[in-house]
Motif scaffolding. Structure first.
Motif, PDB file in Angstrom:
ATOM      1  N   ASP A 119       3.328   4.648   4.717  1.00  0.00           N
ATOM      2  CA  ASP A 119       4.683   4.088   4.644  1.00  0.00           C
ATOM      3  C   ASP A 119       5.780   5.078   5.021  1.00  0.00           C
ATOM      4  OD1 ASP A 119       3.698   1.619   3.790  1.00  0.00           O
ATOM      5  OD2 ASP A 119       3.645   2.305   1.715  1.00  0.00           O
ATOM      6  N   LYS A 120       5.407   6.327   5.248  1.00  0.00           N
ATOM      7  CA  LYS A 120       6.322   7.397   5.624  1.00  0.00           C
ATOM      8  C   LYS A 120       7.352   7.723   4.534  1.00  0.00           C
ATOM      9  CE  LYS A 120       5.701   6.614  10.508  1.00  0.00           C
ATOM     10  NZ  LYS A 120       6.304   6.131  11.711  1.00  0.00           N
ATOM     11  N   PHE A 121       6.987   7.454   3.288  1.00  0.00           N
ATOM     12  CA  PHE A 121       7.799   7.901   2.162  1.00  0.00           C
ATOM     13  C   PHE A 121       6.911   7.962   0.935  1.00  0.00           C
ATOM     14  CE2 PHE A 121       8.076   3.343   1.683  1.00  0.00           C
ATOM     15  CZ  PHE A 121       8.033   3.154   0.310  1.00  0.00           C
ATOM     16  N   SER A 122       7.373   8.680  -0.077  1.00  0.00           N
ATOM     17  CA  SER A 122       6.667   8.762  -1.348  1.00  0.00           C
ATOM     18  C   SER A 122       7.706   8.930  -2.446  1.00  0.00           C
ATOM     19  CB  SER A 122       5.690   9.948  -1.346  1.00  0.00           C
ATOM     20  OG  SER A 122       4.954   9.987  -2.540  1.00  0.00           O
ATOM     21  N   ILE A 123       7.477   8.253  -3.552  1.00  0.00           N
ATOM     22  CA  ILE A 123       8.427   8.261  -4.654  1.00  0.00           C
ATOM     23  C   ILE A 123       7.757   8.794  -5.919  1.00  0.00           C
ATOM     24  CG2 ILE A 123       9.848   6.822  -6.166  1.00  0.00           C
ATOM     25  CD1 ILE A 123      10.129   4.883  -3.791  1.00  0.00           C
ATOM     26  N   ALA A 124       8.427   9.694  -6.596  1.00  0.00           N
ATOM     27  CA  ALA A 124       8.001  10.159  -7.917  1.00  0.00           C
ATOM     28  C   ALA A 124       9.085   9.715  -8.897  1.00  0.00           C
ATOM     29  CB  ALA A 124       7.825  11.666  -7.934  1.00  0.00           C
TER      30      ALA A 124
END
Length: 152
Positions: A119-124
């Protein structure tokens, strides 16, 4: 000048050029409140769930959070990023890029790994091993050995 002095001089010059090239190529930069279209970029937030003040860092390389403060107008503005980030949002150009947040300075200790994947992003939403105990960052393109990092 004899041959050994010439070889030594060329070796020193080559080493200096190599060092200069590495420095220019591997620079993660503080971007204040926004990435302004620069990727990869990670925004570090003062509160969980990407809330509160944030500051952004872009480009490949390493950086220590010492001396950087949360910049956007919200809860935590002006507080140090070091040992105060609760969440993060990572944006990438490709699915191979990663951001690793470290507990200690100079990219050491327990870590949280944000991998862009498809998805070309990552969330923490809440950092795991570095929640309010974050001191450095590494942004990379390509394979990465993350050891015991918590993966988001």
């Amino acid at each position: 000048m004899n041959i050994s002095k010439k070889v030594a001089a060329v070796g020193v010059a080559t080493a200096l050029i190599s060092i200069a090239g590495v420095t220019q190529a591997g620079a993660t930069e503080y971007r204040g409140t926004a990435c302004a279209g620069l990727l990869p970029c990670i925004s570090m937030y003062f509160n969980s769930n990407q809330q509160g003040s944030h500051s952004s860092f872009a480009g490949y390389g390493k950086i220590n959070f010492e001396g950087y403060n949360f910049a956007s107008a919200s809860n935590g503005q002006g507080q140090p990023v070091k040992n105060n980030a609760a969440s993060a949002y990572f944006r990438a150009k490709t699915s191979d890029e990663s951001a690793v947040i470290y507990f200690s300075s100079n990219q050491a200790g327990p870590c949280d790994w944000l991998w862009a994947q498809g998805d070309k992003f990552s969330i923490a939403n809440r950092l795991n091993k570095t929640y309010n105990e974050n001191a450095s960052l590494k942004l990379v393109d390509g394979s990465l050995t993350v050891g015991e990092c918590y993966q988001f």
